[in-house]
Design a protein around this motif. Sequence first.
Motif, PDB file in Angstrom:
ATOM      1  N   CYS A 173       0.819  -1.221   0.000  1.00  0.00           N
ATOM      2  CA  CYS A 173       0.000   0.000   0.000  1.00  0.00           C
ATOM      3  C   CYS A 173       0.853   1.271   0.000  1.00  0.00           C
ATOM      4  CB  CYS A 173      -0.966   0.008   1.188  1.00  0.00           C
ATOM      5  SG  CYS A 173      -2.469   0.966   0.864  1.00  0.00           S
ATOM      6  N   ALA A 174       1.909   1.260  -0.852  1.00  0.00           N
ATOM      7  CA  ALA A 174       2.748   2.449  -1.006  1.00  0.00           C
ATOM      8  C   ALA A 174       2.160   3.343  -2.088  1.00  0.00           C
ATOM      9  CB  ALA A 174       4.166   2.028  -1.387  1.00  0.00           C
ATOM     10  N   ASN A 175       2.249   4.656  -1.888  1.00  0.00           N
ATOM     11  CA  ASN A 175       1.832   5.617  -2.910  1.00  0.00           C
ATOM     12  C   ASN A 175       3.041   5.948  -3.772  1.00  0.00           C
ATOM     13  OD1 ASN A 175      -0.708   5.634  -1.736  1.00  0.00           O
ATOM     14  ND2 ASN A 175      -0.251   7.403  -0.456  1.00  0.00           N
ATOM     15  N   VAL A 176       2.937   5.689  -5.073  1.00  0.00           N
ATOM     16  CA  VAL A 176       4.095   5.730  -5.963  1.00  0.00           C
ATOM     17  C   VAL A 176       3.860   6.744  -7.081  1.00  0.00           C
ATOM     18  CG1 VAL A 176       5.589   4.391  -7.477  1.00  0.00           C
ATOM     19  CG2 VAL A 176       4.531   3.291  -5.495  1.00  0.00           C
ATOM     20  N   ASN A 177       4.810   7.674  -7.240  1.00  0.00           N
ATOM     21  CA  ASN A 177       4.784   8.582  -8.386  1.00  0.00           C
ATOM     22  C   ASN A 177       5.298   7.823  -9.605  1.00  0.00           C
ATOM     23  OD1 ASN A 177       3.759  10.806  -7.011  1.00  0.00           O
ATOM     24  ND2 ASN A 177       5.790  11.575  -6.471  1.00  0.00           N
ATOM     25  N   GLN A 178       4.500   7.787 -10.642  1.00  0.00           N
ATOM     26  CA  GLN A 178       4.797   6.964 -11.812  1.00  0.00           C
ATOM     27  C   GLN A 178       5.641   7.746 -12.815  1.00  0.00           C
ATOM     28  OE1 GLN A 178       1.487   5.602 -14.432  1.00  0.00           O
ATOM     29  NE2 GLN A 178       2.016   3.567 -13.680  1.00  0.00           N
ATOM     30  N   THR A 179       6.716   7.110 -13.307  1.00  0.00           N
ATOM     31  CA  THR A 179       7.549   7.693 -14.355  1.00  0.00           C
ATOM     32  C   THR A 179       7.411   6.867 -15.621  1.00  0.00           C
ATOM     33  OG1 THR A 179       9.485   6.434 -13.641  1.00  0.00           O
ATOM     34  CG2 THR A 179       9.198   8.629 -12.697  1.00  0.00           C
ATOM     35  N   ASP A 180       7.780   7.453 -16.761  1.00  0.00           N
ATOM     36  CA  ASP A 180       7.686   6.715 -18.011  1.00  0.00           C
ATOM     37  C   ASP A 180       8.922   5.856 -18.223  1.00  0.00           C
ATOM     38  OD1 ASP A 180       9.736   8.400 -18.866  1.00  0.00           O
ATOM     39  OD2 ASP A 180       8.442   9.666 -20.094  1.00  0.00           O
ATOM     40  N   GLY A 181       9.030   5.258 -19.424  1.00  0.00           N
ATOM     41  CA  GLY A 181      10.137   4.356 -19.700  1.00  0.00           C
ATOM     42  C   GLY A 181      11.492   5.023 -19.704  1.00  0.00           C
ATOM     43  N   MET A 182      11.540   6.365 -19.814  1.00  0.00           N
ATOM     44  CA  MET A 182      12.792   7.101 -19.783  1.00  0.00           C
ATOM     45  C   MET A 182      13.084   7.693 -18.412  1.00  0.00           C
ATOM     46  SD  MET A 182      13.797   6.618 -22.831  1.00  0.00           S
ATOM     47  CE  MET A 182      15.190   7.731 -22.891  1.00  0.00           C
ATOM     48  N   GLY A 183      12.220   7.416 -17.434  1.00  0.00           N
ATOM     49  CA  GLY A 183      12.416   7.936 -16.089  1.00  0.00           C
ATOM     50  C   GLY A 183      11.840   9.316 -15.871  1.00  0.00           C
ATOM     51  N   ASN A 184      11.039   9.810 -16.822  1.00  0.00           N
ATOM     52  CA  ASN A 184      10.438  11.135 -16.685  1.00  0.00           C
ATOM     53  C   ASN A 184       9.114  11.051 -15.931  1.00  0.00           C
ATOM     54  OD1 ASN A 184      12.475  12.369 -18.408  1.00  0.00           O
ATOM     55  ND2 ASN A 184      11.424  11.373 -20.121  1.00  0.00           N
ATOM     56  N   ASP A 185       8.885  12.006 -15.051  1.00  0.00           N
ATOM     57  CA  ASP A 185       7.661  12.026 -14.255  1.00  0.00           C
ATOM     58  C   ASP A 185       6.443  12.176 -15.169  1.00  0.00           C
ATOM     59  OD1 ASP A 185       5.761  12.214 -12.295  1.00  0.00           O
ATOM     60  OD2 ASP A 185       6.474  14.112 -11.462  1.00  0.00           O
ATOM     61  N   THR A 186       5.450  11.298 -14.989  1.00  0.00           N
ATOM     62  CA  THR A 186       4.238  11.350 -15.792  1.00  0.00           C
ATOM     63  C   THR A 186       3.191  12.287 -15.194  1.00  0.00           C
ATOM     64  OG1 THR A 186       3.197   9.505 -14.614  1.00  0.00           O
ATOM     65  CG2 THR A 186       4.589   8.971 -16.523  1.00  0.00           C
ATOM     66  N   GLY A 187       3.408  12.709 -13.951  1.00  0.00           N
ATOM     67  CA  GLY A 187       2.402  13.499 -13.258  1.00  0.00           C
ATOM     68  C   GLY A 187       1.325  12.650 -12.617  1.00  0.00           C
ATOM     69  N   ARG A 188       1.462  11.332 -12.696  1.00  0.00           N
ATOM     70  CA  ARG A 188       0.482  10.424 -12.109  1.00  0.00           C
ATOM     71  C   ARG A 188       1.010   9.831 -10.812  1.00  0.00           C
ATOM     72  NH1 ARG A 188       0.214   8.700 -17.696  1.00  0.00           N
ATOM     73  NH2 ARG A 188       1.563   6.926 -17.199  1.00  0.00           N
ATOM     74  N   THR A 189       0.126   9.665  -9.840  1.00  0.00           N
ATOM     75  CA  THR A 189       0.446   8.981  -8.593  1.00  0.00           C
ATOM     76  C   THR A 189      -0.459   7.768  -8.454  1.00  0.00           C
ATOM     77  OG1 THR A 189       1.166  11.006  -7.478  1.00  0.00           O
ATOM     78  CG2 THR A 189       0.510   9.160  -6.084  1.00  0.00           C
ATOM     79  N   MET A 190       0.160   6.615  -8.211  1.00  0.00           N
ATOM     80  CA  MET A 190      -0.598   5.390  -7.997  1.00  0.00           C
ATOM     81  C   MET A 190      -0.732   5.159  -6.489  1.00  0.00           C
ATOM     82  SD  MET A 190      -1.374   4.049 -10.994  1.00  0.00           S
ATOM     83  CE  MET A 190      -1.662   5.747 -11.490  1.00  0.00           C
ATOM     84  N   PHE A 191      -1.968   5.169  -5.997  1.00  0.00           N
ATOM     85  CA  PHE A 191      -2.234   4.947  -4.582  1.00  0.00           C
ATOM     86  C   PHE A 191      -2.178   3.455  -4.249  1.00  0.00           C
ATOM     87  CE2 PHE A 191      -5.040   8.984  -4.293  1.00  0.00           C
ATOM     88  CZ  PHE A 191      -3.946   9.745  -3.884  1.00  0.00           C
ATOM     89  N   CYS A 192      -1.651   3.144  -3.082  1.00  0.00           N
ATOM     90  CA  CYS A 192      -1.751   1.817  -2.461  1.00  0.00           C
ATOM     91  C   CYS A 192      -1.227   0.684  -3.348  1.00  0.00           C
ATOM     92  CB  CYS A 192      -3.194   1.536  -2.053  1.00  0.00           C
ATOM     93  SG  CYS A 192      -3.330   0.390  -0.648  1.00  0.00           S
ATOM     94  N   GLN A 193       0.012   0.835  -3.796  1.00  0.00           N
ATOM     95  CA  GLN A 193       0.658  -0.172  -4.637  1.00  0.00           C
ATOM     96  C   GLN A 193       1.603  -1.050  -3.807  1.00  0.00           C
ATOM     97  OE1 GLN A 193      -0.332   0.081  -8.288  1.00  0.00           O
ATOM     98  NE2 GLN A 193      -1.754   1.031  -6.843  1.00  0.00           N
ATOM     99  N   ASN A 194       1.864  -2.250  -4.281  1.00  0.00           N
ATOM    100  CA  ASN A 194       2.798  -3.154  -3.620  1.00  0.00           C
ATOM    101  C   ASN A 194       4.105  -3.221  -4.396  1.00  0.00           C
ATOM    102  OD1 ASN A 194       0.745  -3.642  -1.855  1.00  0.00           O
ATOM    103  ND2 ASN A 194       0.404  -5.772  -2.446  1.00  0.00           N
ATOM    104  N   ILE A 195       5.206  -3.428  -3.682  1.00  0.00           N
ATOM    105  CA  ILE A 195       6.533  -3.515  -4.301  1.00  0.00           C
ATOM    106  C   ILE A 195       7.197  -4.807  -3.857  1.00  0.00           C
ATOM    107  CG2 ILE A 195       8.778  -2.412  -4.582  1.00  0.00           C
ATOM    108  CD1 ILE A 195       7.456   0.242  -3.809  1.00  0.00           C
TER     109      ILE A 195
END
Length: 330
Positions: A261-283
């Motif tokens: 349940c980690a909140n993760v800022n999502q980056t694209d395939g080049m490591g650039n910030d997409t501006g999206r945050t994924m709530f409650c993800q597992n790693i």
Amino acid sequence: EAMQAITAVFGRDELPLENPIALQGRYNFTQLKTWHDAHQRATLTIPDVAFTDIDEMNNRLEIGVNSFNAAMEVRAALQRLGISEEMAHISEVETLRMYQSLQSKWRPIAGGIQIGNLGGACTLGFLATVDKQAGFITNSHCTSTFGVNNSDAIKQPNNNIANTIGVELFDPPMIVNGSCPSGRTCRYSDAVFIARDAGTTQPNPLIGGDFGYLLLANDPSADVPVKYRISSRAKFTAAGTIVEKVGRSTGRTKGQVAATCANVNQTDGMGNDTGRTMFCQNIANATSAPGDSGSPVFTLETFPGGSTGVRLHGIHWGGNGQQVIYSPLA
């Protein structure tokens, strides 16, 4: 004289040896070719015959079989044609078969296989149904626009239009404001529902709760050794659990869940910030690579009697090569 004739036909660059050794041949190639063409019309029809060949290195015919019974039938066929065992060698070999990998074309479709999108590749997560509509789950970022239904066509295994297996149907909108950090858009899963669309020849599982099979292979380009039906679902996963994923790029890998349940800022395939945050993800500490997006995350479970099933935990969407980030089923 033989070397001069070979050089005249094939050229000196094609000579197999710089210092050739002359060997006495009992049969010339024309004889072997005649006998081969005569027997192969009969021997290749015998069950468990794998191949026929002219063995140039040993100056004889070669016939590969998969069983003792096939060898006996081949000997009888050769005898009827007047071909002695001195002319032909029969060897028992392992069955020769086509390899079908996670990157191959699969019908019916199943979890873990390659799908084509927008000129790239992702992985099919698992089969699913919505209101009796058959379909499957993969990542939203495997479509043209995250969180927007553009009716994108998904193909398997690649972007050839003839390989279309589904069309984007449900891609929930992004969350803004509220619990989502200012200036960002958020969601609880990187997932999209693709409605099955492959004509009348592809079976559609219309039973609610039927999640189909996962194809499991350690090497994504090698033959798939096993497939297991998805038998149960784990809405949540406890930290410390050993989970697995299977995808078109790295195949089957596994590791321990390090964060839940980690909140993760999502980056694209080049490591650039997409501006999206994924709530409650597992790693999980497991290997992944580009193209594994959409991979099912799972554990295996054994039932009384020894049968094996898959317990589905979620869908993988990213990582750093040594970690698998996935959206849990909940």
